[in-house]
Design an enzyme around this catalytic site. Structure first.
Site, PDB file in Angstrom:
ATOM      1  N   TYR A   1       8.619  -1.744  10.934  1.00  0.00           N
ATOM      2  CA  TYR A   1       7.702  -1.326   9.873  1.00  0.00           C
ATOM      3  C   TYR A   1       8.285  -0.102   9.142  1.00  0.00           C
ATOM      4  O   TYR A   1       8.357  -0.065   7.918  1.00  0.00           O
ATOM      5  CB  TYR A   1       6.316  -1.015  10.462  1.00  0.00           C
ATOM      6  CG  TYR A   1       5.259  -0.696   9.425  1.00  0.00           C
ATOM      7  CD1 TYR A   1       4.365  -1.667   8.986  1.00  0.00           C
ATOM      8  CD2 TYR A   1       5.159   0.586   8.878  1.00  0.00           C
ATOM      9  CE1 TYR A   1       3.406  -1.376   8.030  1.00  0.00           C
ATOM     10  CE2 TYR A   1       4.202   0.884   7.924  1.00  0.00           C
ATOM     11  CZ  TYR A   1       3.325  -0.099   7.510  1.00  0.00           C
ATOM     12  OH  TYR A   1       2.375   0.194   6.565  1.00  0.00           O
TER      13      TYR A   1
ATOM     14  N   ASP B   1      -5.720  -0.252   5.673  1.00  0.00           N
ATOM     15  CA  ASP B   1      -6.615  -0.650   6.758  1.00  0.00           C
ATOM     16  C   ASP B   1      -7.832   0.260   6.851  1.00  0.00           C
ATOM     17  O   ASP B   1      -8.963  -0.199   7.028  1.00  0.00           O
ATOM     18  CB  ASP B   1      -5.856  -0.639   8.094  1.00  0.00           C
ATOM     19  CG  ASP B   1      -4.642  -1.542   8.043  1.00  0.00           C
ATOM     20  OD1 ASP B   1      -4.586  -2.409   7.146  1.00  0.00           O
ATOM     21  OD2 ASP B   1      -3.750  -1.376   8.886  1.00  0.00           O
TER      22      ASP B   1
ATOM     23  N   ASP C   1       0.822  -1.230   0.000  1.00  0.00           N
ATOM     24  CA  ASP C   1       0.000   0.000   0.000  1.00  0.00           C
ATOM     25  C   ASP C   1       0.848   1.269   0.000  1.00  0.00           C
ATOM     26  O   ASP C   1       0.609   2.187  -0.778  1.00  0.00           O
ATOM     27  CB  ASP C   1      -1.072   0.003   1.110  1.00  0.00           C
ATOM     28  CG  ASP C   1      -0.537  -0.099   2.536  1.00  0.00           C
ATOM     29  OD1 ASP C   1       0.686  -0.305   2.724  1.00  0.00           O
ATOM     30  OD2 ASP C   1      -1.358   0.027   3.471  1.00  0.00           O
TER      31      ASP C   1
HETATM   32  C1  GLA Z   1      -0.333  -2.571   8.430  1.00  0.00           C
HETATM   33  C2  GLA Z   1      -0.494  -1.153   7.893  1.00  0.00           C
HETATM   34  C3  GLA Z   1      -1.010  -1.176   6.455  1.00  0.00           C
HETATM   35  C4  GLA Z   1      -0.194  -2.111   5.585  1.00  0.00           C
HETATM   36  C5  GLA Z   1      -0.005  -3.457   6.268  1.00  0.00           C
HETATM   37  C6  GLA Z   1       0.928  -4.350   5.497  1.00  0.00           C
HETATM   38  O1  GLA Z   1      -1.569  -3.178   8.568  1.00  0.00           O
HETATM   39  O2  GLA Z   1      -1.393  -0.435   8.686  1.00  0.00           O
HETATM   40  O3  GLA Z   1      -1.026   0.132   5.937  1.00  0.00           O
HETATM   41  O4  GLA Z   1       1.038  -1.531   5.238  1.00  0.00           O
HETATM   42  O5  GLA Z   1       0.494  -3.320   7.575  1.00  0.00           O
HETATM   43  O6  GLA Z   1       0.377  -4.709   4.279  1.00  0.00           O
END
Ligand code: GLA
Length: 376
Positions: free
Chosen positions: A218, A166, A33
């Site tokens: 992350y 999300d 994303d």
């Molecule tokens: C988390 C983040 C999303 C996305 C996922 C991995 O859920 O909130 O934006 O990057 O990780 O796909």
């Protein structure tokens, strides 16, 4: 106590209404994303409910059935509220930043989205509150523009550098559908996702390995992707075509950047291939794509942990068509595509593997695609 009762007990008045927004499972397309790529989440039946009514003192008040820490704030300055209330204050702040007149409200929250399991409990909270504020304030904010406001709350106010998946899932998903989202244009296609009609099911397995967003890993993945895109001279890794991947990897050289880039480019292609198969009704055939996605997350993006790898292997050994970790990683949940009558057997196989490894017993359930955020 119901959420309405909690509202009444806290504020001595009836709420004006109830708004709900779901958690999500991402079928495929992980960490794509924020690379302007593609994702394919569906909404869970588990959701966050907000009972909301006007606030006579002009301040915002929030309480919850889950945590006995009520929060109150006036016109929120950036990142003033911390803890769980930050997700609510962040939405009020992001709406104000976007120029909206946000009605002061009192809110009571309830939720059955498992917390900290990678199923987007925070996006569900943001989306329920945002939808209530838009409705109650009569704000001119079309559905397709709402996820970016909630994402800004999370990125800038809370300080978690997440993408837009999300919040998009929680706000834009539809009952019985998976949401094919282009994270650059925000265009969506609602893909029919009625697994029961095919005799299939998605089993969700909570690995119980704690998972955190506001952590370095992350952000580090995101930074590597941005670095690779800059070195390749493209706006985002989405712009590297599958056919050009080998040449792009040669140019990068650096082993870590090579592996991060390979995950993103191949994962985007897997989303497109999954969507093509689902459009054709060839649902079983997406299994190998799910499993390949997991291998890519494990070996190239390096975001899995032992608990999720063991769950994937055990589900596959028990006959799943495909299995993968879902969500941001470093724990969270695994999903497995299985024959509908194999749910108990698959869950038992994973539980047995966990016991053998000395891991905490996992929770498993069948997930059916539910609706996005709405007034209830
Ligand atoms: C988390 C983040 C999303 C996305 C996922 C991995 O859920 O909130 O934006 O990057 O990780 O796909």
């Amino acid at each position: 106590m119901s959420v309405t009762e909690v509202f009444t007990a806290a504020y001595g008045a009836e709420p004006a209404g109830l708004w709900a927004a779901p958690g999500r499972v991402n079928l495929i397309g992980e960490h794509t994303d924020y690379n302007d790529g593609f994702v394919l989440p569906f909404a869970l039946p588990q959701r966050t409910v907000a009972a909301v009514g006007p606030s006579p003192d002009g301040r915002w008040h929030v309480c919850s059935t889950l945590i006995n820490e009520p929060v109150s704030f006036g016109k929120p300055a950036r990142s003033e509220v911390t803890g769980w209330g930050a997700y609510v204050a962040g939405v009020v702040w992001a709406l104000q930043e976007a120029g909206f007149e946000v009605p002061p409200v009192r809110i009571a929250i309830d939720s059955d989205v498992p917390l900290g399991s990678g199923l987007s409990s925070s996006a569900a909270l943001e989306s329920a509150v945002l939808t209530a504020l838009v409705d109650l304030g009569g704000l001119d904010l079309p559905v397709e523009k709402r996820p970016a406001i909630a994402q800004r709350a999370e990125n800038v106010y809370v300080g978690a550098p997440t993408g837009i998946m999300d919040q998009s899932a929680s706000i834009r998903c539809q009952d019985g559908k998976a949401l094919f989202l282009d994270c650059r244009s925000y265009e969506v296609e609602q893909i029919p996702f009625d697994l029961a009609a095919e005799g299939l099911a998605i089993l969700v397995i909570n690995s119980n390995a704690p998972h955190q967003h506001v952590d370095g890993e992350y952000g580090a993945r995101r930074k590597s992707c941005e670095e690779a895109a800059a070195l390749l001279g493209v706006p985002a890794l989405r712009d590297v075509a599958t056919a050009d991947l080998p040449a792009a990897l040669d140019r990068l050289g650096d082993d870590v950047l090579v592996r991060r880039t390979r995950h993103i480019v191949t994962e985007n292609q897997r989303v497109l291939d999954t969507v093509a198969l689902l459009r054709d009704g060839r649902v079983r055939e997406i299994g190998p794509l799910l499993t390949a996605s997991h291998a890519s997350m494990r070996d190239d993006f390096e975001i899995t942990v032992a608990q999720v790898d063991v769950a994937v292997e055990a589900a596959l050994d028990a006959g799943a068509y495909g299995a993968r970790m879902t969500g941001g990683g470093f724990g969270g949940c695994v999903l497995a595509l299985i024959d509908a009558d194999r749910a108990d057997a698959t869950a038992a196989a994973v539980a047995a593997a966990y016991e053998k490894h000395g891991f905490t017993a996992p929770a498993s359930w069948v997930a059916v695609a539910g609706p996005g955020a709405t007034r209830i």
